[in-house]
Design a protein around this motif. Structure first.
Motif, mmCIF file in Angstrom:
data_model
loop_
_atom_site.group_PDB
_atom_site.id
_atom_site.type_symbol
_atom_site.label_atom_id
_atom_site.label_comp_id
_atom_site.label_asym_id
_atom_site.label_seq_id
_atom_site.Cartn_x
_atom_site.Cartn_y
_atom_site.Cartn_z
ATOM 1 N N THR A 177 -2.427 25.979 11.226
ATOM 2 C CA THR A 177 -3.171 26.549 12.344
ATOM 3 C C THR A 177 -3.951 25.484 13.111
ATOM 4 O OG1 THR A 177 -3.445 28.618 11.160
ATOM 5 C CG2 THR A 177 -4.985 28.206 12.941
ATOM 6 N N PRO A 178 -3.813 25.484 14.435
ATOM 7 C CA PRO A 178 -4.696 24.628 15.225
ATOM 8 C C PRO A 178 -6.096 25.243 15.215
ATOM 9 C CG PRO A 178 -3.176 25.829 16.658
ATOM 10 C CD PRO A 178 -2.868 26.218 15.240
ATOM 11 N N GLY A 179 -7.077 24.456 15.507
ATOM 12 C CA GLY A 179 -8.433 25.000 15.548
ATOM 13 C C GLY A 179 -9.396 24.069 14.859
ATOM 14 N N SER A 182 -5.031 16.620 5.990
ATOM 15 C CA SER A 182 -5.508 17.637 6.930
ATOM 16 C C SER A 182 -6.488 18.549 6.218
ATOM 17 C CB SER A 182 -4.347 18.481 7.465
ATOM 18 O OG SER A 182 -3.490 17.709 8.280
ATOM 19 N N ARG A 218 -10.190 21.856 12.479
ATOM 20 C CA ARG A 218 -9.467 21.043 11.501
ATOM 21 C C ARG A 218 -9.726 19.571 11.768
ATOM 22 N NH1 ARG A 218 -3.911 22.531 11.128
ATOM 23 N NH2 ARG A 218 -3.538 20.510 10.169
ATOM 24 N N GLU A 219 -9.511 18.782 10.758
ATOM 25 C CA GLU A 219 -9.604 17.326 10.870
ATOM 26 C C GLU A 219 -8.317 16.766 10.289
ATOM 27 O OE1 GLU A 219 -11.055 13.994 12.162
ATOM 28 O OE2 GLU A 219 -12.633 15.510 11.981
ATOM 29 N N ASP A 220 -7.583 16.014 11.097
ATOM 30 C CA ASP A 220 -6.334 15.389 10.660
ATOM 31 C C ASP A 220 -6.557 13.884 10.619
ATOM 32 O OD1 ASP A 220 -4.685 17.802 10.558
ATOM 33 O OD2 ASP A 220 -4.991 17.850 12.726
ATOM 34 N N THR A 255 -2.212 12.939 12.155
ATOM 35 C CA THR A 255 -1.517 14.087 12.718
ATOM 36 C C THR A 255 -1.506 15.181 11.656
ATOM 37 O OG1 THR A 255 0.603 13.233 11.953
ATOM 38 C CG2 THR A 255 -0.048 12.675 14.204
ATOM 39 N N PRO A 256 -1.333 16.440 12.059
ATOM 40 C CA PRO A 256 -1.289 17.505 11.051
ATOM 41 C C PRO A 256 -0.212 17.237 9.992
ATOM 42 C CG PRO A 256 -1.496 18.445 13.237
ATOM 43 C CD PRO A 256 -1.242 16.968 13.425
ATOM 44 N N VAL A 300 -8.637 21.994 6.936
ATOM 45 C CA VAL A 300 -8.625 23.117 7.873
ATOM 46 C C VAL A 300 -9.623 24.177 7.421
ATOM 47 C CG1 VAL A 300 -7.197 24.862 9.009
ATOM 48 C CG2 VAL A 300 -6.160 22.703 8.261
#
Length: 158
Positions: free
Chosen positions: A132-134, A152, A136-138, A27-28, A154
């Protein structure tokens, strides 16, 4: 721009720590208390390209594992919600090595610019990018013999 896949992240951590690391969905990373370690990466033109956040548990476990510090030292850091300087320095080194696969996957050379410790003030723009969403790899990483935490990665889209 693409991000490093799980295998590349796993290879960096396993190669540096000398122990098994499993990587799964995460998760972020929260920017709330306890604050994470946050790293910024820049491209050859010195533009911000990537922001990486590592939660306190992962930072403590990875920093301890790198220096072969017993798990108890990392657990104490997590319990106290404070990352000792020696563990922060170790995590900063891991984040520095992570620049290579980040840049390779992005198709643009990147280098570590700044690493913010949990007690450092985090500039608002960096915090905004980290949340920021978009692109990204969490990820959740579990370091054998130590514990797990979130990472995370980003991509900054200007």
């Amino acid at each position: 721009m693409s991000l490093p896949d799980r295998k590349l992240v796993k290879d960096v951590f396993e190669g540096l720590l000398g122990r098994d690391v499993s990587v799964g969905d995460g998760t972020p990373v929260s920017l709330d208390n306890p604050r994470p370690v946050v790293a910024t990466y820049i491209d050859p033109q010195h533009h911000l390209a990537t922001v990486v956040a590592m939660d306190l548990p992962l930072a403590a476990y990875a920093g301890a594992a790198l220096a072969l510090i017993p798990r108890g030292g990392a657990e104490a850091a997590v319990e106290d919600k404070m990352l000792p300087d020696n563990l922060f320095e170790n995590v900063s080194e891991i984040l520095n090595v992570l620049a290579a696969p980040i840049g390779e996957c992005a198709g643009v050379h990147q280098r570590l610019s700044t690493t913010f410790a949990p007690h450092d003030p985090l500039p608002g723009q960096i915090a905004s990018y980290a949340a920021t969403p978009g692109v990204r790899e969490d990820l959740m990483l579990d370091i054998s013999g130590y514990g797990s935490g979130m990472l995370s990665i980003v991509t900054v889209v200007a």
